[in-house]
Design an enzyme around this catalytic site. Sequence first.
Site, short mmCIF file in Angstrom:
data_model
loop_
_atom_site.label_atom_id
_atom_site.label_comp_id
_atom_site.label_asym_id
_atom_site.label_seq_id
_atom_site.Cartn_x
_atom_site.Cartn_y
_atom_site.Cartn_z
N THR A 10 0.82 -1.21 0.00
CA THR A 10 0.00 0.00 0.00
C THR A 10 0.86 1.27 0.00
O THR A 10 0.33 2.37 -0.03
CB THR A 10 -0.90 0.02 1.25
OG1 THR A 10 -0.06 -0.26 2.39
CG2 THR A 10 -1.99 -1.02 1.16
N VAL A 13 6.21 3.16 -2.88
CA VAL A 13 7.11 2.28 -3.63
C VAL A 13 6.39 0.98 -3.98
O VAL A 13 6.45 0.49 -5.11
CB VAL A 13 8.41 2.00 -2.84
CG1 VAL A 13 9.28 0.99 -3.55
CG2 VAL A 13 9.18 3.29 -2.61
N SER A 39 -3.58 -1.32 6.93
CA SER A 39 -4.19 -1.39 5.59
C SER A 39 -4.69 -2.78 5.23
O SER A 39 -5.19 -2.98 4.12
CB SER A 39 -3.17 -0.96 4.52
OG SER A 39 -2.73 0.32 4.77
N ARG A 100 21.78 -3.00 3.64
CA ARG A 100 22.66 -2.54 2.55
C ARG A 100 24.14 -2.67 2.83
O ARG A 100 24.92 -3.01 1.95
CB ARG A 100 22.35 -1.07 2.20
CG ARG A 100 21.00 -0.88 1.56
CD ARG A 100 20.75 0.59 1.29
NE ARG A 100 19.38 0.83 0.90
CZ ARG A 100 18.76 1.99 1.07
NH1 ARG A 100 19.39 3.02 1.62
NH2 ARG A 100 17.51 2.13 0.67
N CYS A 127 17.96 5.88 -2.87
CA CYS A 127 17.49 6.46 -4.15
C CYS A 127 18.52 7.41 -4.79
O CYS A 127 18.81 7.32 -5.98
CB CYS A 127 16.16 7.17 -3.94
SG CYS A 127 16.03 8.03 -2.36
N GLY A 158 10.40 11.07 -1.58
CA GLY A 158 11.46 10.25 -0.98
C GLY A 158 11.13 9.84 0.45
O GLY A 158 11.69 8.88 0.97
N LYS A 205 24.87 7.28 4.14
CA LYS A 205 24.44 6.18 3.26
C LYS A 205 25.01 6.39 1.85
O LYS A 205 25.53 5.46 1.24
CB LYS A 205 22.91 6.16 3.14
CG LYS A 205 22.18 5.56 4.30
CD LYS A 205 20.67 5.65 4.01
CE LYS A 205 19.86 5.53 5.26
NZ LYS A 205 18.45 5.89 5.08
N HIS A 234 14.50 13.18 -7.73
CA HIS A 234 15.63 13.80 -7.04
C HIS A 234 16.61 14.33 -8.09
O HIS A 234 16.72 13.76 -9.19
CB HIS A 234 16.39 12.76 -6.21
CG HIS A 234 15.63 12.19 -5.05
ND1 HIS A 234 14.43 12.69 -4.58
CD2 HIS A 234 15.95 11.14 -4.23
CE1 HIS A 234 14.05 11.97 -3.54
NE2 HIS A 234 14.93 11.03 -3.32
N1 LIG Z 1 10.06 6.77 -1.36
C1 LIG Z 1 11.26 6.60 -1.90
O1 LIG Z 1 11.72 7.40 -2.76
C2 LIG Z 1 12.12 5.45 -1.51
C3 LIG Z 1 13.31 5.24 -2.20
C4 LIG Z 1 14.14 4.17 -1.85
C5 LIG Z 1 13.75 3.35 -0.81
N2 LIG Z 1 12.60 3.57 -0.14
C6 LIG Z 1 12.27 2.64 0.96
O2 LIG Z 1 11.12 1.88 0.60
C7 LIG Z 1 10.36 1.59 1.77
C8 LIG Z 1 8.93 2.06 1.58
O3 LIG Z 1 8.92 3.44 1.30
P1 LIG Z 1 7.61 4.20 0.80
O4 LIG Z 1 8.11 5.50 0.33
O5 LIG Z 1 6.80 3.34 -0.11
O6 LIG Z 1 6.84 4.39 2.21
P2 LIG Z 1 5.27 4.49 2.51
O7 LIG Z 1 4.56 5.13 1.39
O8 LIG Z 1 5.20 5.11 3.86
O9 LIG Z 1 4.80 2.94 2.62
C9 LIG Z 1 5.20 2.08 3.65
C10 LIG Z 1 4.59 0.69 3.42
O10 LIG Z 1 5.11 -0.20 4.41
C11 LIG Z 1 4.02 -0.88 5.03
N3 LIG Z 1 4.35 -1.26 6.41
C12 LIG Z 1 4.74 -0.47 7.41
N4 LIG Z 1 4.95 -1.20 8.53
C13 LIG Z 1 4.72 -2.50 8.20
C14 LIG Z 1 4.75 -3.73 8.91
N5 LIG Z 1 5.10 -3.78 10.20
N6 LIG Z 1 4.42 -4.86 8.25
C15 LIG Z 1 4.08 -4.84 6.95
N7 LIG Z 1 4.01 -3.69 6.22
C16 LIG Z 1 4.33 -2.54 6.84
C17 LIG Z 1 2.90 0.14 4.99
O11 LIG Z 1 1.65 -0.50 5.22
P3 LIG Z 1 0.39 0.30 5.83
O12 LIG Z 1 -0.37 0.84 4.65
O13 LIG Z 1 -0.36 -0.77 6.55
O14 LIG Z 1 0.92 1.37 6.73
C18 LIG Z 1 3.08 0.65 3.55
O15 LIG Z 1 2.55 -0.29 2.64
C19 LIG Z 1 11.10 2.24 2.93
O16 LIG Z 1 11.94 1.27 3.52
C20 LIG Z 1 11.91 3.32 2.26
O17 LIG Z 1 13.06 3.65 2.99
C21 LIG Z 1 11.75 4.58 -0.46
#
Ligand SMILES: NC(=O)c1ccc[n+]([C@@H]2O[C@H](COP(=O)([O-])OP(=O)(O)OC[C@H]3O[C@@H](n4cnc5c(N)ncnc54)[C@H](OP(=O)(O)O)[C@@H]3O)[C@@H](O)[C@H]2O)c1
Length: 329
Positions: A10, A13, A39, A100, A127, A158, A205, A234
């Site tokens: 949800t 990413v 969710s 990582r 990223c 991000g 990082k 970015h």
């Molecule tokens: N955004 C970027 O540009 C980017 C780039 C590189 C890496 N990342 C990494 O990718 C990951 C996700 O980022 P995002 O930007 O997609 O964040 P996000 O929009 O906040 O989404 C987080 C997701 O993780 C789920 N989640 C949280 N706690 C959980 C748990 N205990 N068990 C199972 N699912 C859980 C959430 O589910 P709910 O809907 O239930 O809360 C949601 O689906 C992070 O580790 C982030 O560091 C992000």
Amino acid sequence: MVSIALVGATGLVGQTMLQLLDEEAIPFNSLTLYSSARSAGKEVTLKGNSYVVEELTEENAADSHFDYVLMSAGGDTSLRYAPIFEETGAVIIDNSSAWRMDPSIDLVVPEVNRASLKRHIIANPNCSTIQSVVPLKPLADLFGLKRVAYTTYQSVSGSGWKGIEDLDRGEKGEKPQNYNKAIYHNVIPQIDVFLEDGYTKEEDKMIRETRKILGDPTLNVTATCVRVPVPHSHAVAMNVTLDKEVSIDELRQALENFPSIVVMDDPSKEIYPTPLDAAHKKGVYVGRIRKDPSLPNTYHLWSVSDNILKGAAWNAVQILDQLIKGKEV
Ligand SMILES: NC(=O)c1ccc[n+]([C@@H]2O[C@H](COP(=O)([O-])OP(=O)(O)OC[C@H]3O[C@@H](n4cnc5c(N)ncnc54)[C@H](OP(=O)(O)O)[C@@H]3O)[C@@H](O)[C@H]2O)c1
């Protein structure tokens, strides 16, 4: 045909990885979607099929039989669940920063390096690091790389949904809830927490991941990471010192010939990439290629890329595609 699970389905990413599984015709015969309890129960439609998002628990992870697990649910979730999935025989591709820098874990950008699969957890890099090492790789291979100084301009996506919501709040005159300073009408020279040496964790990082991916543990790297009020993509200003003097044409050629790089660089026509040019696209866009006369063999580059695509979801799906089909980028 393979069985795939997506943890964080949800999230920003996670949702993008889902779209890419469809777009890239990844051949799966079963797909299981996980989130937290928040969710669980939500319905997602893909290729005309409907999937109900399940809550991830240690029990359902331990009882699973997936070939591949794509994780994008934060570091704590990865630390807790990736080893459980690994134990079941799955290969995990993880978007968080949790694994990582573990020496036994591959940190992969498919254009740049390959997974050795010593462990069955593969880490997707940060990223900003991904969109930086893609242009650095051909320069390192052809001209030798001595030093790189990064300054980033990182979009609010991000930070996931929380970042986008804070920019929206600012536009409405409300206070931020995710960032510790206003992001609307502002820039914040802090991403993640400060470390003892005055660098932030995001900067640390970028420095350490660059060395690991390029396989050069002593490479001189420094970084300043800045959050900007931009929704998507970015940008990274890179100041790069090479082993030898090269012409701008040679640099441009080396970049143009490398997979995934799109060179947008013509000062006479004011052509260079901006975040809007790269948003919702898979490439790494490079411009502002020029000599830095203040140091020998030193050049400036400007790299722009969609942080959710090449910076996260697309890089992860490229790794998956390579593992399934054994194909080159
Ligand atoms: N955004 C970027 O540009 C980017 C780039 C590189 C890496 N990342 C990494 O990718 C990951 C996700 O980022 P995002 O930007 O997609 O964040 P996000 O929009 O906040 O989404 C987080 C997701 O993780 C789920 N989640 C949280 N706690 C959980 C748990 N205990 N068990 C199972 N699912 C859980 C959430 O589910 P709910 O809907 O239930 O809360 C949601 O689906 C992070 O580790 C982030 O560091 C992000």
